[in-house]
Design a protein around this motif. Structure first.
Motif, PDB file in Angstrom:
ATOM      1  N   HIS A   1     -38.671 -15.618   7.742  1.00 23.96           N
ATOM      2  CA  HIS A   1     -40.074 -15.485   7.307  1.00 23.96           C
ATOM      3  C   HIS A   1     -40.288 -14.236   6.457  1.00 23.96           C
ATOM      4  N   CYS A   2     -39.405 -14.065   5.487  1.00 21.86           N
ATOM      5  CA  CYS A   2     -39.560 -12.973   4.508  1.00 21.86           C
ATOM      6  C   CYS A   2     -40.391 -13.534   3.355  1.00 21.86           C
ATOM      7  N   GLU A   3     -41.696 -13.257   3.384  1.00 17.86           N
ATOM      8  CA  GLU A   3     -42.630 -13.923   2.489  1.00 17.86           C
ATOM      9  C   GLU A   3     -43.490 -12.924   1.722  1.00 17.86           C
ATOM     10  N   TYR A   4     -44.096 -13.418   0.661  1.00 19.04           N
ATOM     11  CA  TYR A   4     -45.017 -12.621  -0.142  1.00 19.04           C
ATOM     12  C   TYR A   4     -46.230 -13.482  -0.486  1.00 19.04           C
ATOM     13  N   LEU A   5     -47.308 -12.842  -0.899  1.00 23.08           N
ATOM     14  CA  LEU A   5     -48.495 -13.552  -1.361  1.00 23.08           C
ATOM     15  C   LEU A   5     -48.420 -13.720  -2.864  1.00 23.08           C
ATOM     16  N   ASP A   6     -48.516 -14.975  -3.335  1.00 20.45           N
ATOM     17  CA  ASP A   6     -48.451 -15.220  -4.776  1.00 20.45           C
ATOM     18  C   ASP A   6     -49.805 -14.990  -5.441  1.00 20.45           C
ATOM     19  N   GLU A   7     -49.901 -15.318  -6.721  1.00 17.24           N
ATOM     20  CA  GLU A   7     -51.122 -15.065  -7.487  1.00 17.24           C
ATOM     21  C   GLU A   7     -52.333 -15.790  -6.900  1.00 17.24           C
ATOM     22  N   LYS A   8     -52.101 -16.883  -6.179  1.00 19.31           N
ATOM     23  CA  LYS A   8     -53.199 -17.647  -5.587  1.00 19.31           C
ATOM     24  C   LYS A   8     -53.503 -17.203  -4.160  1.00 19.31           C
ATOM     25  N   GLY A   9     -52.783 -16.161  -3.689  1.00 21.82           N
ATOM     26  CA  GLY A   9     -52.990 -15.701  -2.320  1.00 21.82           C
ATOM     27  C   GLY A   9     -52.295 -16.559  -1.282  1.00 21.82           C
ATOM     28  N   GLU A  10     -51.338 -17.402  -1.716  1.00 20.09           N
ATOM     29  CA  GLU A  10     -50.602 -18.263  -0.802  1.00 20.09           C
ATOM     30  C   GLU A  10     -49.248 -17.644  -0.457  1.00 20.09           C
ATOM     31  N   ARG A  11     -48.815 -17.858   0.774  1.00 21.83           N
ATOM     32  CA  ARG A  11     -47.553 -17.276   1.224  1.00 21.83           C
ATOM     33  C   ARG A  11     -46.384 -18.108   0.709  1.00 21.83           C
ATOM     34  N   GLN A  12     -45.357 -17.403   0.173  1.00 19.94           N
ATOM     35  CA  GLN A  12     -44.164 -18.038  -0.372  1.00 19.94           C
ATOM     36  C   GLN A  12     -42.923 -17.293   0.108  1.00 19.94           C
ATOM     37  N   PRO A  13     -41.809 -18.008   0.366  1.00 26.25           N
ATOM     38  CA  PRO A  13     -40.569 -17.304   0.733  1.00 26.25           C
ATOM     39  C   PRO A  13     -39.985 -16.583  -0.484  1.00 26.25           C
ATOM     40  N   MET A  14     -39.472 -15.378  -0.272  1.00 27.32           N
ATOM     41  CA  MET A  14     -38.820 -14.659  -1.365  1.00 27.32           C
ATOM     42  C   MET A  14     -37.484 -15.325  -1.697  1.00 27.32           C
ATOM     43  N   ILE A  15     -37.151 -15.326  -2.965  1.00 26.28           N
ATOM     44  CA  ILE A  15     -35.886 -15.887  -3.448  1.00 26.28           C
ATOM     45  C   ILE A  15     -34.890 -14.736  -3.545  1.00 26.28           C
ATOM     46  N   MET A  16     -33.708 -14.919  -2.963  1.00 27.81           N
ATOM     47  CA  MET A  16     -32.784 -13.795  -2.792  1.00 27.81           C
ATOM     48  C   MET A  16     -31.476 -13.962  -3.565  1.00 27.81           C
ATOM     49  N   GLY A  17     -30.851 -12.837  -3.874  1.00 26.09           N
ATOM     50  CA  GLY A  17     -29.489 -12.771  -4.375  1.00 26.09           C
ATOM     51  C   GLY A  17     -28.734 -11.708  -3.594  1.00 26.09           C
ATOM     52  N   CYS A  18     -27.429 -11.826  -3.479  1.00 24.42           N
ATOM     53  CA  CYS A  18     -26.638 -10.751  -2.860  1.00 24.42           C
ATOM     54  C   CYS A  18     -25.359 -10.543  -3.653  1.00 24.42           C
ATOM     55  N   TYR A  19     -24.844  -9.308  -3.602  1.00 27.65           N
ATOM     56  CA  TYR A  19     -23.805  -8.883  -4.533  1.00 27.65           C
ATOM     57  C   TYR A  19     -22.860  -7.924  -3.810  1.00 27.65           C
ATOM     58  N   GLY A  20     -21.640  -8.384  -3.495  1.00 27.47           N
ATOM     59  CA  GLY A  20     -20.694  -7.566  -2.746  1.00 27.47           C
ATOM     60  C   GLY A  20     -19.514  -7.115  -3.596  1.00 27.47           C
ATOM     61  N   LEU A  21     -19.040  -5.909  -3.331  1.00 28.59           N
ATOM     62  CA  LEU A  21     -17.865  -5.372  -4.032  1.00 28.59           C
ATOM     63  C   LEU A  21     -17.039  -4.580  -3.029  1.00 28.59           C
ATOM     64  N   GLY A  22     -15.775  -4.977  -2.865  1.00 29.20           N
ATOM     65  CA  GLY A  22     -14.884  -4.297  -1.924  1.00 29.20           C
ATOM     66  C   GLY A  22     -14.321  -3.023  -2.529  1.00 29.20           C
ATOM     67  N   ILE A  23     -14.704  -1.891  -1.979  1.00 26.32           N
ATOM     68  CA  ILE A  23     -14.249  -0.601  -2.521  1.00 26.32           C
ATOM     69  C   ILE A  23     -12.761  -0.401  -2.256  1.00 26.32           C
ATOM     70  N   GLY A  24     -12.363  -0.506  -0.988  1.00 23.81           N
ATOM     71  CA  GLY A  24     -10.945  -0.334  -0.665  1.00 23.81           C
ATOM     72  C   GLY A  24     -10.077  -1.394  -1.316  1.00 23.81           C
ATOM     73  N   ARG A  25     -10.548  -2.646  -1.341  1.00 24.62           N
ATOM     74  CA  ARG A  25      -9.782  -3.728  -1.956  1.00 24.62           C
ATOM     75  C   ARG A  25      -9.559  -3.471  -3.439  1.00 24.62           C
TER      76      ARG A  25
END
Length: 572
Positions: A423-447
């Motif tokens: 339930h990670c949500e935000y209020l859009d321009e109409k004041g309606e609750r929407q789920p946030m769209i996510m990205g993730c980005y990993g980089l192995g330092i030791g590897r």
């Protein structure tokens, strides 16, 4: 820094429990020390390389618009239960209890914590997008930790997470992060390729891996030298099935006696036909029941593609004990004609082709002249095979190449997998609750540091790329007499004052010992100061990668080395 004031302990013998060259050389060069299976102490030389890579990563993350924070390594189990990964993640998740008998985990990754952080702080679309990263120690309880820093249990990782109000915003950040990763590996002077990849346990709609090319790599990397298409072997596709099939006249379905021909190669030899004209039948067990997959006889089924198409969690070859009851035919002789399997998939390479040779669902029997729609129902068509060397590129048609690679980075478009569950949500321009769209980005330092060694070494030791070498230059005094030490100290001081990262090997050791240690550790540039060359007003210098010795007056050599080091930094 002077060698005698530093902490460097090199080994002459290869550690008995070292598996790969990076692990062997890092342990011998005094960069890491094993504490337990998959757990290492980063000794000063190794830590310097780690910190140099971290500085490059921070610079490029900041440049891409990501903001650094630091999250706890120990995470409450409630967050993992909320994301529904508490049970799904498996035994790699190190579960621990505190003194109050509350459940925690040692974080292998931080999607849960970052989602919890952002949902408490961001409420409106006006606050988005958000892009946050950290560099931190992680822990994954690998069943067989091996290969040193390549597959340890405790490891250093850069992980970033972005939150958006639209897929267009996610796409923009995803491309910015992909460019940032490319710059990181370019600045580290690593031969690498970004490839399309499977999303795996992380989930999401799209992902790319960044692979450092090395013969010792665990993964096969498919790439096109013409258009730079790249994908790992699990994801790669090609145009090998795009040719218009030859017209055919349907033959009569015919049972063929094929005794002792359980493998496709045996059938081809027995019938005197190339395996490309036969159909290979694979049968997999899933949580939804058995599935039959038909592929051309000269191709290999790709289990990741099949699993993704079916949308199942479990996919494994059907056991011999279940085989005949599930398919209607014995092992080695099953086929689509009259099969008991409720789902039959077929690779695109078979589409439009007729008169198949398939298993007859009877011992020592195959069928010729089998045709889709007449002898068995239309299967589900898709890309279910693994790419081969020389297959035409899916983008430009050029012949594909396959290399070995080491995965050092992985980026994902997560979508709303975690934001929906938590339930990670935000209020859009109409004041309606929407789920946030996510990205993730990993980089192995030791590897990444270890992969640099896997990519660049010789029989004598490591050959570091300049940007992540523990020291850029080593100054070696050949002897302890006053003139040599004075001249060597002067060279060291002038290089250091010019901003060069230099180590002064001032030990009272034989020249051979010093040179062996310098080669083992892999300093990119070496300057040797000895009585013989000094008598002619010269000092000696060489690159580690080719060891070609050059002589010159100190007043000429020092500025030249400074220019070479600075040029290497700037060009990368």
């Amino acid at each position: 820094m002077r060698w005698t004031q530093y902490f460097i302990t090199t080994l002459r013998e290869v550690p008995a429990d070292a598996d790969v060259i990076s692990q062997k050389l890092m342990m011998r060069a005094g960069m890491i020390r094993k504490v337990a299976a998959g757990i290492y102490t980063y000794l000063p030389l190794g830590l310097r390389s780690i910190q140099k890579l971290e500085a490059i990563v921070r610079d490029e993350m900041n440049r891409a618009g990501s903001v650094e924070l630091l999250m706890p390594a120990i995470q409450p189990a409630e967050l993992w239960m909320e994301s529904q990964r508490w049970q799904k993640y498996g035994k790699e998740l190190l579960r621990i209890k505190d003194r109050h008998d509350r459940d925690f985990v040692f974080g292998p990754t931080h999607e849960e914590v970052i989602t919890d952080t952002v949902r408490d702080a961001v409420n409106s679309y006006r606050q988005l997008p958000v892009n946050l990263y950290q560099i931190q120690m992680k822990f994954r309880d690998e069943v067989r930790p091996r290969f040193g820093l390549m597959r340890g249990r405790e490891f250093i990782m850069k992980d970033a997470y972005s939150f958006h109000s639209s897929t267009e915003s996610l796409d923009k950040t995803y491309e910015a992060m992909r460019d940032a990763y490319t710059r990181v590996f370019h600045r580290c002077a690593l031969d690498h390729v970004p490839v399309e990849a499977d999303t795996g346990n992380i989930g999401g709609s799209a992902s790319h891996e960044f692979m450092v090319l090395a013969q010792s790599g665990e993964d096969a990397v498919v790439s096109c030298p013409n258009c730079r298409y790249g994908a790992n072997l699990e994801k790669a596709t090609s145009k090998f099935f795009d040719d218009e099939p030859e017209p055919f006249v349907s033959e009569e379905l015919l049972a063929i006696d094929t005794p002792g021909t359980q493998s496709i190669d045996d059938v081809g030899k027995f019938l005197n036909k190339p395996t490309s004209e036969l159909v290979k039948t694979l049968v997999f067990d899933t949580e939804n029941g058995p599935v039959m997959v038909l592929v051309r006889g000269d191709r290999e089924g790709n289990e990741i593609k099949i699993k993704n198409y079916l949308g199942v969690n479990m996919l494994e070859m059907l056991s011999d004990a279940k085989f005949e009851d599930a398919t209607g035919g014995p092992v080695g002789y099953c086929g689509p004609v009259g099969t008991k399997c409720k789902r039959v998939l077929a690779d695109n390479s078979l589409k439009g082709r007729g008169n198949w040779v398939v298993g007859g669902n009877k011992k020592d029997t195959h069928l010729g002249g089998a045709n889709v729609g007449r002898n068995f129902p239309e299967p589900e068509w898709g890309d279910f095979t693994t790419v081969f060397v020389g297959d035409p590129c899916p983008r430009c048609g050029h012949q594909l190449e396959i290399h070995r690679g080491i995965e050092v980075g992985h980026i994902f478009k997560l979508g709303t997998k975690y934001s929906d569950a938590m339930h990670c949500e935000y209020l859009d321009e109409k004041g309606e609750r929407q789920p946030m769209i996510m990205g993730c980005y990993g980089l192995g330092i030791g590897r990444t540091v270890a992969s640099a060694i896997e990519q660049s070494h010789d029989a004598d030791g490591i050959i570091w790329p300049m940007p992540i070498a523990p020291f850029e230059v080593v100054v070696t005094s050949l002897g302890r007499d006053e003139a040599v030490m004075t001249a060597a100290t002067d060279v060291y001081d002038k290089l250091r004052n010019a901003g060069i990262d230099v180590l002064f090997d001032d030990r009272d050791e034989r020249p051979g010992v010093k040179f062996k240690d310098a080669d083992l550790i892999g300093f990119p540039l070496r300057v040797a100061v000895g009585a013989k060359s000094l008598a002619n007003g010269q000092i000696e210098w060489s690159w580690r990668k080719d060891k070609a010795k050059q002589l010159g007056a100190p007043e000429d050599v020092i500025p030249q080395i400074v220019d070479l080091v600075l040029a290497a930094r700037v060009s990368l």
